[in-house]
Design a protein around this motif. Structure first.
Motif, PDB file in Angstrom:
ATOM      1  N   VAL A  40       0.859  -1.182   0.000  1.00 54.94           N
ATOM      2  CA  VAL A  40       0.000   0.000   0.000  1.00 54.94           C
ATOM      3  C   VAL A  40       0.896   1.231   0.000  1.00 54.94           C
ATOM      4  CG1 VAL A  40      -1.745   1.324   1.247  1.00 54.94           C
ATOM      5  CG2 VAL A  40      -1.885  -1.166   1.179  1.00 54.94           C
ATOM      6  N   ASP A  41       0.792   2.038  -1.032  1.00 49.59           N
ATOM      7  CA  ASP A  41       1.598   3.247  -1.170  1.00 49.59           C
ATOM      8  C   ASP A  41       0.770   4.450  -0.754  1.00 49.59           C
ATOM      9  OD1 ASP A  41       3.755   1.793  -2.287  1.00 49.59           O
ATOM     10  OD2 ASP A  41       2.783   1.847  -4.251  1.00 49.59           O
ATOM     11  N   LEU A  42       1.116   5.025   0.397  1.00 48.32           N
ATOM     12  CA  LEU A  42       0.443   6.230   0.871  1.00 48.32           C
ATOM     13  C   LEU A  42       1.303   7.442   0.515  1.00 48.32           C
ATOM     14  CD1 LEU A  42      -0.832   5.406   4.485  1.00 48.32           C
ATOM     15  CD2 LEU A  42      -2.145   5.500   2.374  1.00 48.32           C
ATOM     16  N   ARG A  43       0.651   8.472   0.008  1.00 54.53           N
ATOM     17  CA  ARG A  43       1.354   9.700  -0.356  1.00 54.53           C
ATOM     18  C   ARG A  43       0.566  10.888   0.180  1.00 54.53           C
ATOM     19  NH1 ARG A  43       4.276   6.168  -0.990  1.00 54.53           N
ATOM     20  NH2 ARG A  43       5.501   5.581  -2.840  1.00 54.53           N
ATOM     21  N   GLY A  44       1.268  11.966   0.520  1.00 55.17           N
ATOM     22  CA  GLY A  44       0.546  13.106   1.051  1.00 55.17           C
ATOM     23  C   GLY A  44       1.416  14.313   1.288  1.00 55.17           C
ATOM     24  N   VAL A  45       0.870  15.252   2.070  1.00 52.86           N
ATOM     25  CA  VAL A  45       1.532  16.522   2.360  1.00 52.86           C
ATOM     26  C   VAL A  45       1.474  16.775   3.858  1.00 52.86           C
ATOM     27  CG1 VAL A  45       1.291  19.030   2.145  1.00 52.86           C
ATOM     28  CG2 VAL A  45       1.139  17.593   0.118  1.00 52.86           C
ATOM     29  N   HIS A  46       2.630  17.103   4.439  1.00 53.14           N
ATOM     30  CA  HIS A  46       2.655  17.544   5.832  1.00 53.14           C
ATOM     31  C   HIS A  46       2.954  19.034   5.880  1.00 53.14           C
ATOM     32  CE1 HIS A  46       6.973  16.411   5.181  1.00 53.14           C
ATOM     33  NE2 HIS A  46       7.200  17.493   5.911  1.00 53.14           N
ATOM     34  N   LEU A  47       2.696  19.626   7.026  1.00 47.86           N
ATOM     35  CA  LEU A  47       2.859  21.067   7.183  1.00 47.86           C
ATOM     36  C   LEU A  47       3.862  21.347   8.292  1.00 47.86           C
ATOM     37  CD1 LEU A  47       1.738  23.822   6.155  1.00 47.86           C
ATOM     38  CD2 LEU A  47       0.199  23.771   8.128  1.00 47.86           C
ATOM     39  N   LEU A  48       5.054  21.789   7.903  1.00 45.15           N
ATOM     40  CA  LEU A  48       6.072  22.136   8.876  1.00 45.15           C
ATOM     41  C   LEU A  48       5.723  23.460   9.557  1.00 45.15           C
ATOM     42  CD1 LEU A  48       9.310  21.326   6.851  1.00 45.15           C
ATOM     43  CD2 LEU A  48       8.436  20.057   8.823  1.00 45.15           C
ATOM     44  N   PRO A  49       6.114  23.624  10.803  1.00 40.09           N
ATOM     45  CA  PRO A  49       5.967  24.941  11.446  1.00 40.09           C
ATOM     46  C   PRO A  49       6.824  25.969  10.714  1.00 40.09           C
ATOM     47  CG  PRO A  49       6.480  23.215  13.056  1.00 40.09           C
ATOM     48  CD  PRO A  49       6.677  22.608  11.708  1.00 40.09           C
ATOM     49  N   ALA A  50       6.367  27.201  10.707  1.00 37.28           N
ATOM     50  CA  ALA A  50       7.108  28.255  10.020  1.00 37.28           C
ATOM     51  C   ALA A  50       8.532  28.379  10.554  1.00 37.28           C
ATOM     52  CB  ALA A  50       6.366  29.587  10.158  1.00 37.28           C
ATOM     53  N   ALA A  51       8.723  28.127  11.858  1.00 36.67           N
ATOM     54  CA  ALA A  51      10.055  28.252  12.453  1.00 36.67           C
ATOM     55  C   ALA A  51      11.054  27.279  11.838  1.00 36.67           C
ATOM     56  CB  ALA A  51       9.970  28.029  13.962  1.00 36.67           C
ATOM     57  N   ASP A  52      10.571  26.130  11.385  1.00 39.71           N
ATOM     58  CA  ASP A  52      11.465  25.140  10.777  1.00 39.71           C
ATOM     59  C   ASP A  52      12.032  25.624   9.449  1.00 39.71           C
ATOM     60  OD1 ASP A  52      10.711  23.653  12.929  1.00 39.71           O
ATOM     61  OD2 ASP A  52      10.127  21.876  11.781  1.00 39.71           O
ATOM     62  N   LEU A  53      11.397  26.591   8.825  1.00 34.87           N
ATOM     63  CA  LEU A  53      11.812  27.059   7.507  1.00 34.87           C
ATOM     64  C   LEU A  53      12.671  28.318   7.552  1.00 34.87           C
ATOM     65  CD1 LEU A  53       8.436  26.549   5.646  1.00 34.87           C
ATOM     66  CD2 LEU A  53      10.389  25.007   5.680  1.00 34.87           C
ATOM     67  N   VAL A  54      12.772  28.938   8.718  1.00 34.70           N
ATOM     68  CA  VAL A  54      13.512  30.199   8.785  1.00 34.70           C
ATOM     69  C   VAL A  54      14.770  30.096   9.643  1.00 34.70           C
ATOM     70  CG1 VAL A  54      11.468  31.598   8.373  1.00 34.70           C
ATOM     71  CG2 VAL A  54      12.104  31.038  10.721  1.00 34.70           C
ATOM     72  N   GLY A  55      15.006  28.953  10.254  1.00 28.97           N
ATOM     73  CA  GLY A  55      16.193  28.782  11.078  1.00 28.97           C
ATOM     74  C   GLY A  55      17.373  28.276  10.277  1.00 28.97           C
ATOM     75  N   LEU A  56      18.401  27.823  10.964  1.00 29.43           N
ATOM     76  CA  LEU A  56      19.635  27.357  10.325  1.00 29.43           C
ATOM     77  C   LEU A  56      19.565  25.893   9.912  1.00 29.43           C
ATOM     78  CD1 LEU A  56      22.340  29.038  12.615  1.00 29.43           C
ATOM     79  CD2 LEU A  56      21.491  29.812  10.391  1.00 29.43           C
ATOM     80  N   ARG A  57      18.779  25.103  10.611  1.00 23.96           N
ATOM     81  CA  ARG A  57      18.720  23.674  10.310  1.00 23.96           C
ATOM     82  C   ARG A  57      17.911  23.422   9.043  1.00 23.96           C
ATOM     83  NH1 ARG A  57      17.840  23.995  15.897  1.00 23.96           N
ATOM     84  NH2 ARG A  57      19.582  23.187  17.139  1.00 23.96           N
ATOM     85  N   GLU A  58      18.339  22.411   8.297  1.00 24.67           N
ATOM     86  CA  GLU A  58      17.611  22.048   7.090  1.00 24.67           C
ATOM     87  C   GLU A  58      16.256  21.446   7.467  1.00 24.67           C
ATOM     88  OE1 GLU A  58      18.264  22.483   3.835  1.00 24.67           O
ATOM     89  OE2 GLU A  58      19.956  23.705   4.523  1.00 24.67           O
ATOM     90  N   PRO A  59      15.175  21.926   6.882  1.00 23.99           N
ATOM     91  CA  PRO A  59      13.856  21.383   7.221  1.00 23.99           C
ATOM     92  C   PRO A  59      13.674  19.979   6.647  1.00 23.99           C
ATOM     93  CG  PRO A  59      13.668  22.920   5.397  1.00 23.99           C
ATOM     94  CD  PRO A  59      15.096  22.990   5.868  1.00 23.99           C
ATOM     95  N   GLU A  60      12.821  19.209   7.297  1.00 18.45           N
ATOM     96  CA  GLU A  60      12.526  17.850   6.837  1.00 18.45           C
ATOM     97  C   GLU A  60      11.375  17.922   5.820  1.00 18.45           C
ATOM     98  OE1 GLU A  60      12.248  13.441   8.886  1.00 18.45           O
ATOM     99  OE2 GLU A  60      11.439  15.175   9.956  1.00 18.45           O
ATOM    100  N   GLU A  61      11.740  18.315   4.596  1.00 26.45           N
ATOM    101  CA  GLU A  61      10.723  18.557   3.585  1.00 26.45           C
ATOM    102  C   GLU A  61      10.109  17.277   3.035  1.00 26.45           C
ATOM    103  OE1 GLU A  61      11.118  22.593   1.331  1.00 26.45           O
ATOM    104  OE2 GLU A  61      12.933  21.409   0.954  1.00 26.45           O
ATOM    105  N   THR A  62      10.843  16.187   3.086  1.00 24.95           N
ATOM    106  CA  THR A  62      10.308  14.904   2.631  1.00 24.95           C
ATOM    107  C   THR A  62      10.523  13.862   3.716  1.00 24.95           C
ATOM    108  OG1 THR A  62      10.758  15.401   0.307  1.00 24.95           O
ATOM    109  CG2 THR A  62      10.453  13.088   0.887  1.00 24.95           C
ATOM    110  N   ARG A  63       9.470  13.134   4.024  1.00 25.23           N
ATOM    111  CA  ARG A  63       9.531  12.088   5.041  1.00 25.23           C
ATOM    112  C   ARG A  63       9.083  10.765   4.445  1.00 25.23           C
ATOM    113  NH1 ARG A  63       6.608  15.783   9.579  1.00 25.23           N
ATOM    114  NH2 ARG A  63       8.480  16.779  10.433  1.00 25.23           N
TER     115      ARG A  63
END
Length: 266
Positions: A40-63
């Motif tokens: 079973v292949d599940l696919r979708g979209v998650h929503l990162l907190p805005a803080a994850d996108l503006v800091g120094l660490r690379e965001p987890e854009e794909t899980r």
């Protein structure tokens, strides 16, 4: 939907670390030729907190997550030799997913528009409404390239699965160029695309019995049909009324900002 697959996927959605805007079933179940032992292949979209996108660490854009889900005892009617099914869940952050939508990526559009919905909400429904605005005649390149890759795999392995994938993506591409509709379900495409080979229902039935079975086909005839459909896709791309560039860029830009700041709604 979960009844059709004989498994409960709600716990998978509930345990994700960030909100899911949607999760759907893709793969062979969506394409209309699952085997009795298909994953079973599940696919979708998650929503990162805005803080994850503006800091120094690379965001987890794909899980990606893999698991083994139990099948309800009363539904084990396929002659399985096991009591569960393999599942993989792949999600992208909303911004990455929308960027993929804008890159003539038919694969993510099929995930978004899949009728096999596990989890949905207002943001999912709005994103679906915006999907027609990303369609262009250049989506034919996606389906042409996918077909070439699967055809080469079929030539190497002789397996039925890549052969069905080859035909499926060619018919999806042809229908899209003609109608502006993304239709990934092979049995539904057969009456819609008159050039579809008459033997495809037999191949779908054969695939249901074995995930990695060999294709019992006349390879010369099949090669001619694939080449014919590739030419049809080329012709339909040239004739298509679809635009050259996406029309929904600004609307999608505003959508991503609003959902990120306001959060998903049910």
């Amino acid at each position: 939907m979960t009844d059709a697959l004989d498994i409960d996927l709600a716990p998978v959605v509930a345990e994700q670390p960030d909100p899911l805007l949607f999760a759907t079933v893709s793969g062979a179940h969506l394409y209309g030729f699952p085997s009795r032992d298909s994953d079973v292949d599940l696919r979708g979209v998650h929503l990162l907190p805005a803080a994850d996108l503006v800091g120094l660490r690379e965001p987890e854009e794909t899980r990606s997550r893999w698991g083994y889900l139990p099948v309800r005892a009363e539904s084990r009617t396929w002659g399985r030799d096991r009591e569960g099914v393999e599942m993989d869940l792949v999600t992208h952050d909303l911004r990455k997913f929308v960027r993929l939508m804008l890159r003539r990526n038919g694969y993510v559009l099929e995930q978004l528009l899949s009728p096999l919905v596990v989890h949905t909400g207002e943001a999912h429904r709005e994103l679906i409404s915006l999907a027609p605005g990303v369609l262009t005649r250049h989506h034919a390149h996606h389906y042409r390239g996918f077909a070439i890759t699967q055809w080469r795999l079929f030539e190497k392995t002789g397996e039925l699965k890549p052969l069905l994938y080859t035909f499926r993506v060619l018919l999806t591409g042809i229908h899209l160029m003609r109608s502006g509709e993304v239709q990934a379900h092979l049995p539904s495409l057969l009456p819609l695309v008159e050039e579809a080979p008459a033997y495809l229902p037999d191949l779908v039935a054969a695939k249901a019995a074995q995930e990695h079975g060999k294709a019992e086909v006349d390879q010369g005839r099949v090669a001619e049909d694939v080449e014919r459909l590739q030419k049809t896709l080329d012709e339909e791309q040239a004739l298509s009324a679809l635009p050259e560039t996406p029309a929904a860029y600004d609307a999608l830009h505003d959508f991503v900002i609003r959902v990120r700041l306001d959060g998903p709604k049910g």
